[in-house]
Design a protein around this motif. Structure first.
Motif, mmCIF file in Angstrom:
data_model
loop_
_atom_site.group_PDB
_atom_site.id
_atom_site.type_symbol
_atom_site.label_atom_id
_atom_site.label_comp_id
_atom_site.label_asym_id
_atom_site.label_seq_id
_atom_site.Cartn_x
_atom_site.Cartn_y
_atom_site.Cartn_z
ATOM 1 N N ASP A 1 9.890 5.540 -10.258
ATOM 2 C CA ASP A 1 9.358 4.894 -9.052
ATOM 3 C C ASP A 1 8.371 3.799 -9.416
ATOM 4 O O ASP A 1 8.378 2.713 -8.819
ATOM 5 C CB ASP A 1 8.674 5.934 -8.159
ATOM 6 N N ARG A 2 7.517 4.081 -10.407
ATOM 7 C CA ARG A 2 6.547 3.064 -10.829
ATOM 8 C C ARG A 2 7.257 1.871 -11.457
ATOM 9 O O ARG A 2 6.868 0.711 -11.244
ATOM 10 C CB ARG A 2 5.529 3.694 -11.798
ATOM 11 N N PHE A 3 8.303 2.138 -12.224
ATOM 12 C CA PHE A 3 9.101 1.064 -12.810
ATOM 13 C C PHE A 3 9.730 0.207 -11.706
ATOM 14 O O PHE A 3 9.659 -1.027 -11.736
ATOM 15 C CB PHE A 3 10.188 1.660 -13.706
ATOM 16 N N ALA A 4 10.337 0.857 -10.716
ATOM 17 C CA ALA A 4 11.016 0.130 -9.640
ATOM 18 C C ALA A 4 10.039 -0.698 -8.820
ATOM 19 O O ALA A 4 10.341 -1.845 -8.441
ATOM 20 C CB ALA A 4 11.761 1.117 -8.750
ATOM 21 N N LEU A 5 8.855 -0.138 -8.543
ATOM 22 C CA LEU A 5 7.858 -0.863 -7.757
ATOM 23 C C LEU A 5 7.347 -2.083 -8.514
ATOM 24 O O LEU A 5 7.189 -3.165 -7.937
ATOM 25 C CB LEU A 5 6.704 0.066 -7.397
ATOM 26 N N ASP A 6 7.072 -1.916 -9.816
ATOM 27 C CA ASP A 6 6.621 -3.059 -10.617
ATOM 28 C C ASP A 6 7.701 -4.137 -10.670
ATOM 29 O O ASP A 6 7.408 -5.336 -10.530
ATOM 30 C CB ASP A 6 6.276 -2.601 -12.037
ATOM 31 N N LEU A 7 8.928 -3.706 -10.870
ATOM 32 C CA LEU A 7 10.033 -4.656 -10.962
ATOM 33 C C LEU A 7 10.184 -5.433 -9.658
ATOM 34 O O LEU A 7 10.357 -6.659 -9.664
ATOM 35 C CB LEU A 7 11.327 -3.901 -11.287
ATOM 36 N N ALA A 8 10.089 -4.722 -8.523
ATOM 37 C CA ALA A 8 10.229 -5.378 -7.223
ATOM 38 C C ALA A 8 9.093 -6.356 -6.954
ATOM 39 O O ALA A 8 9.280 -7.377 -6.277
ATOM 40 C CB ALA A 8 10.280 -4.325 -6.113
ATOM 41 N N ALA A 9 7.918 -6.065 -7.503
ATOM 42 C CA ALA A 9 6.758 -6.925 -7.295
ATOM 43 C C ALA A 9 6.720 -8.100 -8.275
ATOM 44 O O ALA A 9 5.816 -8.942 -8.212
ATOM 45 C CB ALA A 9 5.475 -6.107 -7.416
ATOM 46 N N GLY A 10 7.673 -8.150 -9.186
ATOM 47 C CA GLY A 10 7.710 -9.219 -10.171
ATOM 48 C C GLY A 10 6.748 -9.012 -11.314
ATOM 49 O O GLY A 10 6.478 -9.942 -12.084
ATOM 50 N N ALA A 11 6.227 -7.778 -11.444
ATOM 51 C CA ALA A 11 5.285 -7.475 -12.524
ATOM 52 C C ALA A 11 6.021 -6.791 -13.676
ATOM 53 O O ALA A 11 7.032 -6.120 -13.472
ATOM 54 C CB ALA A 11 4.169 -6.571 -12.001
ATOM 55 N N GLU A 12 5.479 -6.950 -14.858
ATOM 56 C CA GLU A 12 6.046 -6.293 -16.027
ATOM 57 C C GLU A 12 5.589 -4.835 -16.025
ATOM 58 O O GLU A 12 4.401 -4.554 -16.035
ATOM 59 C CB GLU A 12 5.562 -6.981 -17.309
ATOM 60 N N PRO A 13 6.534 -3.883 -15.971
ATOM 61 C CA PRO A 13 6.129 -2.468 -15.978
ATOM 62 C C PRO A 13 5.302 -2.137 -17.210
ATOM 63 O O PRO A 13 5.649 -2.526 -18.332
ATOM 64 C CB PRO A 13 7.464 -1.724 -15.983
ATOM 65 N N LYS A 14 4.205 -1.409 -17.000
ATOM 66 C CA LYS A 14 3.289 -1.073 -18.084
ATOM 67 C C LYS A 14 3.168 0.450 -18.220
ATOM 68 O O LYS A 14 3.504 1.208 -17.309
ATOM 69 C CB LYS A 14 1.904 -1.660 -17.822
ATOM 70 N N GLY A 15 2.650 0.873 -19.336
ATOM 71 C CA GLY A 15 2.388 2.293 -19.558
ATOM 72 C C GLY A 15 3.663 3.103 -19.494
ATOM 73 O O GLY A 15 4.705 2.689 -20.023
ATOM 74 N N ASP A 16 3.581 4.275 -18.824
ATOM 75 C CA ASP A 16 4.767 5.127 -18.777
ATOM 76 C C ASP A 16 5.852 4.533 -17.890
ATOM 77 O O ASP A 16 6.992 4.994 -17.903
ATOM 78 C CB ASP A 16 4.411 6.535 -18.309
ATOM 79 N N ALA A 17 5.513 3.497 -17.095
ATOM 80 C CA ALA A 17 6.517 2.844 -16.254
ATOM 81 C C ALA A 17 7.386 1.881 -17.043
ATOM 82 O O ALA A 17 8.413 1.415 -16.540
ATOM 83 C CB ALA A 17 5.844 2.099 -15.105
ATOM 84 N N ALA A 18 7.001 1.571 -18.261
ATOM 85 C CA ALA A 18 7.796 0.664 -19.087
ATOM 86 C C ALA A 18 8.999 1.404 -19.646
ATOM 87 O O ALA A 18 8.855 2.419 -20.328
ATOM 88 C CB ALA A 18 6.936 0.100 -20.213
ATOM 89 N N PHE A 19 10.181 0.915 -19.336
ATOM 90 C CA PHE A 19 11.410 1.547 -19.824
ATOM 91 C C PHE A 19 11.758 1.000 -21.201
ATOM 92 O O PHE A 19 11.545 -0.178 -21.498
ATOM 93 C CB PHE A 19 12.566 1.253 -18.864
ATOM 94 N N SER A 20 12.333 1.862 -22.029
ATOM 95 C CA SER A 20 12.832 1.423 -23.324
ATOM 96 C C SER A 20 14.114 0.622 -23.126
ATOM 97 O O SER A 20 14.714 0.620 -22.043
ATOM 98 C CB SER A 20 13.123 2.641 -24.211
ATOM 99 N N SER A 21 14.533 -0.064 -24.184
ATOM 100 C CA SER A 21 15.782 -0.824 -24.099
ATOM 101 C C SER A 21 16.957 0.080 -23.774
ATOM 102 O O SER A 21 17.851 -0.287 -22.997
ATOM 103 C CB SER A 21 16.033 -1.559 -25.416
ATOM 104 N N GLU A 22 16.963 1.276 -24.364
ATOM 105 C CA GLU A 22 18.054 2.208 -24.087
ATOM 106 C C GLU A 22 18.057 2.636 -22.622
ATOM 107 O O GLU A 22 19.113 2.723 -21.985
ATOM 108 C CB GLU A 22 17.940 3.447 -24.980
ATOM 109 N N GLU A 23 16.870 2.896 -22.068
ATOM 110 C CA GLU A 23 16.784 3.297 -20.660
ATOM 111 C C GLU A 23 17.227 2.171 -19.742
ATOM 112 O O GLU A 23 17.897 2.393 -18.721
ATOM 113 C CB GLU A 23 15.362 3.737 -20.323
ATOM 114 N N ILE A 24 16.858 0.943 -20.086
ATOM 115 C CA ILE A 24 17.275 -0.190 -19.266
ATOM 116 C C ILE A 24 18.789 -0.357 -19.302
ATOM 117 O O ILE A 24 19.437 -0.575 -18.270
ATOM 118 C CB ILE A 24 16.575 -1.472 -19.738
#
Length: 282
Positions: free
Chosen positions: A225-248
């Protein structure tokens, strides 16, 4: 190896070698945002349960949910399988109550948003679902007459403040149910119709109280959810919200070529994918 698997392997090698990080298109970002829990709509009124949003009913339902007295042997409660620290499921391949069932425990976080209940959708209201395990011989192994007596003895005043007067139970057998053992069914069939109706009313209200509590169980925000919210806001996901390349890459497949999102769509999909608590299908 298929052509698709070969291509995916090459993409993975390129990414892991530092040749680039996959990006999402605007359309993909919109799809991802639609899967976040923040997109859950407000709960609709439960037209089958006028006590669904009554705080006192939810409080009684919470008590009953964790009460082992709500079982035939006094050893099992709803919370035996629906554990509070596991999104109200138990991480077991098959639920274990009084006995071992043939299905996995479903999570209850956000369950009030569902239109159907159980893996096979055999109940269409949350309160009807809540009643079913109470009389299942492998789950809580009780019977509705015994539960009615128990409510009057333990929670009579609380019940009556919410649902109104309890019936006279002096002539009601200690154990009786239309779904129980041979002896319980015989006792049920011997009851006058009006008396059976009164027991059914109390039993239904037990389910409505438990459903009022379950309706209050909201799913916690997760890193997806934090990843999706950051992505929708145009922000770079940080901390645990940052997905790895494999997850992406996995997410791109999920919403793209693998087409998982066709069935696992909407905010409730997150109970079965990127959350820390994974709930596989039956």
């Amino acid at each position: 190896m298929s052509r698709f698997s070969s291509l995916l392997a090459l993409v993975m090698v390129a990414v892991l070698a530092g040749c680039g990080r996959p990006e999402f298109s605007d359309a993909e970002k919109q799809t991802i945002a639609s899967l976040a829990l923040s997109r859950l709509p407000p709960l609709k009124p439960d037209t089958t349960n006028r006590f669904a949003d009554v705080p006192a009913a939810a409080a009684l339902g919470s008590t009953l949910f964790f009460d082992t007295g709500m079982s035939g042997g006094g050893t099992v409660s709803c919370s035996t399988c629906h554990k509070i620290d596991r999104q109200f499921q138990d991480d077991l391949p098959q639920a274990v109550g009084v006995g071992r069932t043939n299905r996995r425990t479903m999570p209850l976080a956000g369950v009030a948003h569902d239109p159907w209940f159980f893996w096979d959708g055999r109940r269409d209201s949350l309160w009807a679902q809540a009643l079913t395990p109470l009389e299942n011989p492998l789950e809580q192994a009780g019977n509705r007459a015994a539960f009615t007596h128990y409510i009057k003895a333990r929670f009579g005043e609380r019940y009556e403040r919410i649902f109104g007067p309890l019936p006279d139970l002096s002539g009601v057998p200690a154990n009786a149910s239309p779904l129980g053992t041979d002896a319980e069914r015989a006792a049920w069939n011997a009851m006058p119709g009006a008396q059976a109706e009164e027991v059914n009313r109390v039993f239904a209200n037990i389910g409505k109280a438990i459903a009022a509590f379950e309706r209050s169980i909201a799913p916690p925000q997760t890193r997806f959810d934090r990843f999706a919210l950051d992505l929708a806001a145009g922000a770079e996901p940080k901390g645990d919200a940052a997905f790895s390349s494999e997850e992406i890459l996995g997410l791109k497949l999920f919403i793209g070529k693998a087409n998982c999102v066709t069935c696992h769509n909407g905010p409730r999909f997150t109970d079965v994918s990127f959350h820390n608590t994974v709930v596989p299908p039956v």
